[in-house]
Design a protein around this motif. Structure first.
Motif, short mmCIF file in Angstrom:
data_model
loop_
_atom_site.label_atom_id
_atom_site.label_comp_id
_atom_site.label_asym_id
_atom_site.label_seq_id
_atom_site.Cartn_x
_atom_site.Cartn_y
_atom_site.Cartn_z
N LEU A 273 0.92 -1.08 0.01
CA LEU A 273 -0.14 0.18 0.05
C LEU A 273 0.83 1.00 -0.01
O LEU A 273 1.72 1.25 0.95
CB LEU A 273 -1.12 0.09 1.24
CG LEU A 273 -2.15 1.00 1.27
CD1 LEU A 273 -3.22 0.57 2.06
CD2 LEU A 273 -1.69 2.46 1.78
N PHE A 274 0.87 2.07 -0.72
CA PHE A 274 1.57 3.45 -1.15
C PHE A 274 0.50 4.64 -1.23
O PHE A 274 -0.50 4.47 -1.89
CB PHE A 274 2.43 3.32 -2.44
CG PHE A 274 3.56 4.21 -2.39
CD1 PHE A 274 4.76 4.08 -1.85
CD2 PHE A 274 3.25 5.69 -2.82
CE1 PHE A 274 5.82 4.95 -1.94
CE2 PHE A 274 4.30 6.21 -2.77
CZ PHE A 274 5.51 6.25 -2.43
N PHE A 275 1.06 5.60 -0.43
CA PHE A 275 0.13 6.74 -0.27
C PHE A 275 0.92 7.78 -0.44
O PHE A 275 2.22 8.17 -0.31
CB PHE A 275 -0.48 6.98 1.24
CG PHE A 275 -0.74 8.17 1.50
CD1 PHE A 275 -1.82 8.92 1.02
CD2 PHE A 275 0.17 8.75 2.39
CE1 PHE A 275 -2.26 10.20 1.37
CE2 PHE A 275 -0.06 10.37 2.76
CZ PHE A 275 -1.45 10.82 2.26
N THR A 276 0.47 8.92 -1.28
CA THR A 276 0.99 10.16 -1.40
C THR A 276 -0.30 11.21 -1.63
O THR A 276 -1.28 10.85 -2.05
CB THR A 276 2.10 10.12 -2.30
OG1 THR A 276 2.74 11.50 -2.28
CG2 THR A 276 1.70 9.92 -3.69
N SER A 277 0.49 12.49 -2.28
CA SER A 277 -0.69 13.55 -2.71
C SER A 277 -0.28 14.03 -3.95
O SER A 277 0.95 13.77 -4.49
CB SER A 277 -0.67 14.59 -1.62
OG SER A 277 -1.58 15.61 -2.36
N ASP A 278 -1.24 14.49 -4.90
CA ASP A 278 -0.87 15.11 -6.13
C ASP A 278 0.04 16.32 -6.32
O ASP A 278 0.76 16.57 -7.20
CB ASP A 278 -2.04 15.15 -7.10
CG ASP A 278 -2.82 16.17 -6.79
OD1 ASP A 278 -2.91 16.50 -5.55
OD2 ASP A 278 -3.83 16.61 -7.33
N ASN A 279 -0.20 17.12 -5.35
CA ASN A 279 0.40 18.39 -5.24
C ASN A 279 -0.03 18.88 -3.82
O ASN A 279 -0.46 18.73 -3.21
CB ASN A 279 0.06 19.28 -6.22
CG ASN A 279 -1.39 19.48 -6.67
OD1 ASN A 279 -1.75 19.10 -7.78
ND2 ASN A 279 -2.06 20.23 -5.61
N GLY A 280 0.89 20.21 -3.67
CA GLY A 280 0.76 20.85 -2.41
C GLY A 280 -0.59 21.66 -2.30
O GLY A 280 -1.52 21.70 -2.97
N PRO A 281 -0.77 22.28 -0.89
CA PRO A 281 -1.98 22.75 -0.77
C PRO A 281 -2.57 24.13 -1.46
O PRO A 281 -1.59 24.82 -1.83
CB PRO A 281 -1.87 22.98 0.76
CG PRO A 281 -0.51 23.34 1.03
CD PRO A 281 0.26 22.48 -0.07
N SER A 282 -3.59 24.41 -1.72
CA SER A 282 -4.23 25.63 -2.31
C SER A 282 -4.39 26.65 -1.22
O SER A 282 -5.53 26.62 -0.56
CB SER A 282 -5.61 25.23 -3.01
OG SER A 282 -6.01 26.34 -3.55
N THR A 283 -3.45 27.60 -0.83
CA THR A 283 -3.57 28.19 0.19
C THR A 283 -4.43 29.48 -0.30
O THR A 283 -4.92 30.22 0.73
CB THR A 283 -2.03 28.91 0.63
OG1 THR A 283 -1.63 29.64 -0.59
CG2 THR A 283 -1.25 27.72 1.03
N LEU A 284 -4.88 29.71 -1.38
CA LEU A 284 -5.70 30.58 -1.72
C LEU A 284 -7.22 30.44 -0.86
O LEU A 284 -7.94 31.42 -0.59
CB LEU A 284 -6.31 30.28 -3.40
CG LEU A 284 -7.46 31.07 -3.75
CD1 LEU A 284 -7.47 32.58 -3.87
CD2 LEU A 284 -7.94 30.47 -5.19
N ARG A 285 -7.37 29.22 -0.68
CA ARG A 285 -8.63 28.85 0.36
C ARG A 285 -8.44 29.10 1.98
O ARG A 285 -9.16 28.84 2.76
CB ARG A 285 -9.07 27.31 0.08
CG ARG A 285 -9.28 27.05 -1.29
CD ARG A 285 -10.55 28.00 -2.02
NE ARG A 285 -10.56 27.58 -3.11
CZ ARG A 285 -11.20 28.16 -4.13
NH1 ARG A 285 -12.25 29.14 -3.68
NH2 ARG A 285 -11.38 27.78 -5.43
N MET A 286 -7.08 29.62 2.08
CA MET A 286 -6.53 30.07 3.62
C MET A 286 -6.90 28.74 4.30
O MET A 286 -6.29 27.62 3.84
CB MET A 286 -7.54 31.23 4.03
CG MET A 286 -7.06 32.43 3.16
SD MET A 286 -8.31 33.79 3.65
CE MET A 286 -9.73 33.44 3.12
N ALA A 287 -7.37 28.75 5.56
CA ALA A 287 -7.54 27.78 6.55
C ALA A 287 -8.32 26.53 5.90
O ALA A 287 -8.21 25.24 6.32
CB ALA A 287 -8.34 27.83 7.69
N ARG A 288 -9.24 26.41 4.85
CA ARG A 288 -9.76 25.56 4.02
C ARG A 288 -9.04 25.08 2.98
O ARG A 288 -9.48 24.11 2.33
CB ARG A 288 -11.13 25.96 3.85
CG ARG A 288 -12.17 26.07 4.66
CD ARG A 288 -13.64 26.46 4.45
NE ARG A 288 -14.11 25.21 3.57
CZ ARG A 288 -15.47 25.42 3.14
NH1 ARG A 288 -16.28 26.47 3.83
NH2 ARG A 288 -15.82 24.22 2.68
N GLY A 289 -7.85 25.47 2.64
CA GLY A 289 -7.20 25.22 1.55
C GLY A 289 -5.87 24.12 1.93
O GLY A 289 -5.15 23.52 1.06
#
Length: 506
Positions: A273-289
């Protein structure tokens, strides 16, 4: 045969017995070596380096991912293939064109969620143990400029009981459909009901492959934690971190259900089982990003926050907890390495295209170091004139160009913002990521640069030039335009489009 033949050791009863015992002992080992493993590849969406409890976030509820980190191998220097979703997913799923060759939105798995029953790259129909069927199931697809629905909207909520996902975000395109293979089963998709459907399909898929005794690849590419955040009723309002935390908790629960399905079907010890993410966070959405933690900027940029991702590998009995380096590796690795690694473990041939990845098996099993020495950072829209914006070699990273991104707006750092234009750097900015992962202190800013740093810069520049000499850029797919008649509609003959494309679940 004469006297010598009668004295041959193979005819001695004790030797015969001894060799039969040895053969019986070797048979299970050979069978185990020949058995093809299973793979579960879990991909989060816009999840930042600092978003998980096991990566230091103080209020994230991620017990299942934290459990994986404690019992598997956690990466500290793992990179996505790109800083935005389409090219990063293409980098995981060749032979669809990737960064080097342009983005092709018609390739399965780039923006969709694909599952394959069988070994990656296996096409030998003479092997009855391997399924050649490819199923793209329960796939929400959005028409639009970036494959995402409701991108410009700021205040959507998708949490029961107050679910407001549709009607306030009209881009002049059809509502977001939910597909089962090529059939639209719901339009628009009900986000709060989506993840339970994914989970049920995944559990059934694992059980079905177990019953058929077929090795499989399950590619679970989640919408979480991309905006708009959503969750089912079970997770709405559950966490201290608000809507983002609720979406993240539902994603973490999906990981737990995948693990439980493997255990229930006796497959945990034969599955990576391998886990990762596609890219970093969308800080445009502030705390919801999302959060990049101590890293600089986020999605859309070639700073560390845009491409350095959480990643874990779990395989009980093969990847020993606590090895190497107490369950944590600081070796370089990339999403580009996923396909070569899985293919090597499955004994499958790689596709006949140029790949930039490496087999990480020695690193996973504590038998050696990562074969990857360098990482190249491309902007969302690369071109032959500028090439990679940054290069990491060992612990050093050089920025030849920097540019902000609207995905990384709202932070105090102006370098991250979308209005910050592409800026060339000559000499490049040079950072030591072991002592300065936040990319704050340019080592070449001091007039008295050491000969050692000049040698580092020379090596990085040579790597960049050699890469650019072999790169082949394909035609831009986005530049070819679009046709509104090709938008997916559950009622193709209806009118007026696109508003008439609405169907209830079936």
């Amino acid at each position: 045969m004469g006297p010598q033949g009668r004295q041959h050791p193979w005819l001695h009863p004790w030797v015969l017995l001894h060799r039969w015992v040895l053969l019986l002992l070797l048979l299970p080992l050979r069978a185990a070596a020949a058995a093809r493993p299973n793979f579960v590849l879990v991909l989060a969406d816009d999840l930042g380096y600092g978003d998980l409890g096991c990566y230091g976030h103080p209020s994230s509820a991620t017990p299942n991912l934290d459990w994986l980190a404690a019992r598997g191998l956690r990466f500290t220097d793992f990179y996505s293939a790109a800083a935005v979703c389409s090219p990063s997913r293409s980098g995981i799923n060749p032979p669809c064109p990737g960064i080097d060759e342009g983005i092709n939105p018609t390739c399965p798995g780039i923006n969709g969620r694909s599952w394959t029953c069988g070994v990656p790259g296996q096409t030998d129909s003479a092997d009855p143990s391997v399924s050649r069927d490819r199923r793209t199931v329960l796939t929400p697809r959005c028409p639009g400029t970036d494959g995402q629905c409701c991108g410009p909207c700021q205040n959507l909520t998708c949490f029961p009981p107050d679910t407001k996902c549709f009607g306030t975000c009209d881009q002049g395109v059809v509502p977001l459909p939910l597909l089962w293979n090529l059939s639209i089963i719901q339009q628009p998709v009900s986000f709060p009901e989506l993840v339970p459907l994914y989970n049920k399909f995944s559990r059934d898929f694992i059980a079905d492959c177990a019953r058929q005794r077929r090795p499989f690849l399950l590619y679970y590419a989640s919408h979480h934690t991309h905006y708009p955040q959503f969750s089912s009723r079970e997770f709405a309002g559950r966490t201290r971190r608000g809507p983002f935390g609720d979406a993240l908790a539902e994603f973490d629960d999906s990981v737990g259900q995948l693990l439980q399905a493997l255990r229930d079907n006796g497959l945990e010890s034969s599955t990576l089982l391998f886990f990762t993410s596609d890219n970093g966070p969308s800080t445009l959405r502030m705390a919801r990003g999302g959060s990049a933690g101590h890293l600089r900027c986020g999605k859309g940029t070639t700073y560390e926050g845009g491409m350095r991702e959480p990643a874990m590998a779990y395989w009980p009995g093969r990847i020993a907890p606590g090895e190497p380096w107490w369950g944590v590796t600081h070796e370089l690795a990339s999403a580009l390495d996923v396909l070569p690694t899985l293919s090597a473990l499955a004994g499958a041939a790689l596709p006949r295209v140029a790949l930039d990845g490496f087999d990480l098996s020695p690193l996973l099993f504590g038998e050696g170091r990562s074969p990857r020495q360098a990482v190249f950072f491309y902007p969302p829209s690369p071109d032959p004139l500028h090439g990679p914006f940054a290069v990491r070699l060992g612990k050093y990273k050089a920025h030849f160009f920097t540019q902000g991104s609207f995905h990384s707006d709202t932070t105090p750092d102006q370098a991250c913002h979308g209005v910050t234009p592409r800026t060339p750097h000559l000499p490049p900015l040079l950072f030591d990521l072991e002592t300065d992962p936040g990319e704050l202190y340019d080592l070449l800013g001091d007039p008295a640069v050491s000969p050692e740093l000049l040698e580092v810069l020379r090596d990085i520049t040579v790597r960049k030039v050699l890469l650019e000499q072999r790169l082949k850029f394909g035609d831009s797919q986005m530049a070819k335009g679009g046709d509104a008649q090709l938008q997916p509609c559950c009622a193709p003959g209806c009118s007026p489009k696109p508003s008439c494309c609405r169907c209830s679940p079936r």
